[in-house]
Design a protein around this motif. Structure first.
Motif, PDB file in Angstrom:
ATOM      1  N   TYR A  33       0.825  -1.205   0.000  1.00  0.00           N
ATOM      2  CA  TYR A  33       0.000   0.000   0.000  1.00  0.00           C
ATOM      3  C   TYR A  33       0.857   1.251   0.000  1.00  0.00           C
ATOM      4  O   TYR A  33       1.866   1.317   0.708  1.00  0.00           O
ATOM      5  CB  TYR A  33      -0.909   0.034   1.233  1.00  0.00           C
ATOM      6  CG  TYR A  33      -1.881  -1.110   1.295  1.00  0.00           C
ATOM      7  CD1 TYR A  33      -3.083  -1.054   0.606  1.00  0.00           C
ATOM      8  CD2 TYR A  33      -1.602  -2.257   2.021  1.00  0.00           C
ATOM      9  CE1 TYR A  33      -3.983  -2.091   0.657  1.00  0.00           C
ATOM     10  CE2 TYR A  33      -2.493  -3.303   2.076  1.00  0.00           C
ATOM     11  CZ  TYR A  33      -3.683  -3.222   1.385  1.00  0.00           C
ATOM     12  OH  TYR A  33      -4.560  -4.252   1.426  1.00  0.00           O
ATOM     13  N   HIS A  34       0.441   2.244  -0.760  1.00  0.00           N
ATOM     14  CA  HIS A  34       0.971   3.590  -0.655  1.00  0.00           C
ATOM     15  C   HIS A  34      -0.037   4.387   0.153  1.00  0.00           C
ATOM     16  O   HIS A  34      -1.253   4.257  -0.048  1.00  0.00           O
ATOM     17  CB  HIS A  34       1.134   4.238  -2.024  1.00  0.00           C
ATOM     18  CG  HIS A  34       2.347   3.779  -2.749  1.00  0.00           C
ATOM     19  ND1 HIS A  34       2.651   4.198  -4.021  1.00  0.00           N
ATOM     20  CD2 HIS A  34       3.354   2.943  -2.401  1.00  0.00           C
ATOM     21  CE1 HIS A  34       3.774   3.644  -4.413  1.00  0.00           C
ATOM     22  NE2 HIS A  34       4.216   2.869  -3.447  1.00  0.00           N
ATOM     23  N   ILE A  35       0.443   5.202   1.059  1.00  0.00           N
ATOM     24  CA  ILE A  35      -0.415   6.096   1.832  1.00  0.00           C
ATOM     25  C   ILE A  35      -0.370   7.433   1.105  1.00  0.00           C
ATOM     26  O   ILE A  35       0.697   8.027   0.958  1.00  0.00           O
ATOM     27  CB  ILE A  35       0.084   6.219   3.276  1.00  0.00           C
ATOM     28  CG1 ILE A  35       0.144   4.825   3.903  1.00  0.00           C
ATOM     29  CG2 ILE A  35      -0.811   7.141   4.080  1.00  0.00           C
ATOM     30  CD1 ILE A  35       0.917   4.767   5.182  1.00  0.00           C
ATOM     31  N   VAL A  36      -1.520   7.865   0.612  1.00  0.00           N
ATOM     32  CA  VAL A  36      -1.558   9.012  -0.290  1.00  0.00           C
ATOM     33  C   VAL A  36      -2.602  10.034   0.159  1.00  0.00           C
ATOM     34  O   VAL A  36      -3.513   9.727   0.924  1.00  0.00           O
ATOM     35  CB  VAL A  36      -1.877   8.578  -1.746  1.00  0.00           C
ATOM     36  CG1 VAL A  36      -0.825   7.633  -2.273  1.00  0.00           C
ATOM     37  CG2 VAL A  36      -3.244   7.960  -1.838  1.00  0.00           C
ATOM     38  N   VAL A  37      -2.433  11.241  -0.358  1.00  0.00           N
ATOM     39  CA  VAL A  37      -3.432  12.304  -0.212  1.00  0.00           C
ATOM     40  C   VAL A  37      -4.072  12.468  -1.578  1.00  0.00           C
ATOM     41  O   VAL A  37      -3.382  12.599  -2.589  1.00  0.00           O
ATOM     42  CB  VAL A  37      -2.776  13.633   0.216  1.00  0.00           C
ATOM     43  CG1 VAL A  37      -3.814  14.733   0.300  1.00  0.00           C
ATOM     44  CG2 VAL A  37      -2.046  13.468   1.523  1.00  0.00           C
ATOM     45  N   MET A  38      -5.396  12.398  -1.612  1.00  0.00           N
ATOM     46  CA  MET A  38      -6.105  12.576  -2.878  1.00  0.00           C
ATOM     47  C   MET A  38      -7.457  13.191  -2.626  1.00  0.00           C
ATOM     48  O   MET A  38      -7.861  13.368  -1.477  1.00  0.00           O
ATOM     49  CB  MET A  38      -6.219  11.246  -3.625  1.00  0.00           C
ATOM     50  CG  MET A  38      -6.974  10.170  -2.914  1.00  0.00           C
ATOM     51  SD  MET A  38      -6.905   8.546  -3.715  1.00  0.00           S
ATOM     52  CE  MET A  38      -7.071   8.897  -5.411  1.00  0.00           C
ATOM     53  N   GLU A  39      -8.134  13.546  -3.687  1.00  0.00           N
ATOM     54  CA  GLU A  39      -9.477  14.094  -3.528  1.00  0.00           C
ATOM     55  C   GLU A  39     -10.399  13.001  -3.014  1.00  0.00           C
ATOM     56  O   GLU A  39     -10.281  11.837  -3.401  1.00  0.00           O
ATOM     57  CB  GLU A  39      -9.985  14.639  -4.862  1.00  0.00           C
ATOM     58  CG  GLU A  39      -9.292  15.925  -5.255  1.00  0.00           C
ATOM     59  CD  GLU A  39      -9.928  16.548  -6.473  1.00  0.00           C
ATOM     60  OE1 GLU A  39     -11.160  16.716  -6.470  1.00  0.00           O
ATOM     61  OE2 GLU A  39      -9.190  16.852  -7.407  1.00  0.00           O
TER      62      GLU A  39
END
Length: 129
Positions: A33-39
């Protein structure tokens, strides 16, 4: 000249709700998993704003689950009003960045109860024999 909201970097993009969540990568039976910021409204396969960490849920040779977090950027996005998904909130709680999530306590309680029952069941089988 401003860009249209449909371009993803116009005025709408700056004010839209953000979320910190996991994006599943890896192969079948081998998640990563990548921990990301997205809409918030976009699904995990659409472009992200920023990657702030990674998580490998499968234990390695030393029985460790590897996590890498950019805590400075996570704090920045939380300060900007980004929301957290439940799995991301659990992981950040275990990492010590946030208070421990209630679901973490419940999972630990269930695991302790199952271990106690598994330990007690062989004793009952020996006494019955």
């Amino acid at each position: 000249m401003s860009l249209s909201p449909a371009s993803g970097i116009g005025r709408f993009y700056a004010k839209s709700a953000k979320i910190i969540r996991f994006v599943r990568l890896g192969c079948t039976n081998r998640p990563f998993y990548h921990i990301v910021v997205m809409e918030r409204r976009k699904n995990q396969h659409q472009p992200v704003i920023e990657q702030v960490g990674s998580f490998d849920p499968l234990p390695n040779n030393y029985n460790e689950r590897l996590v890498a977090l950019n805590t400075e950027r996570i704090r920045y996005w939380l300060g900007k009003g980004a929301h957290l998904s439940t799995p991301a909130a659990e992981l950040l709680g275990i990492a010590g960045l946030l208070p421990i999530h209630p679901r973490t306590y419940m999972t630990a309680w269930r695991n302790r109860r199952a271990a106690a029952e598994a330990e007690a069941s062989p004793e009952k089988a020996e006494s019955a024999a």
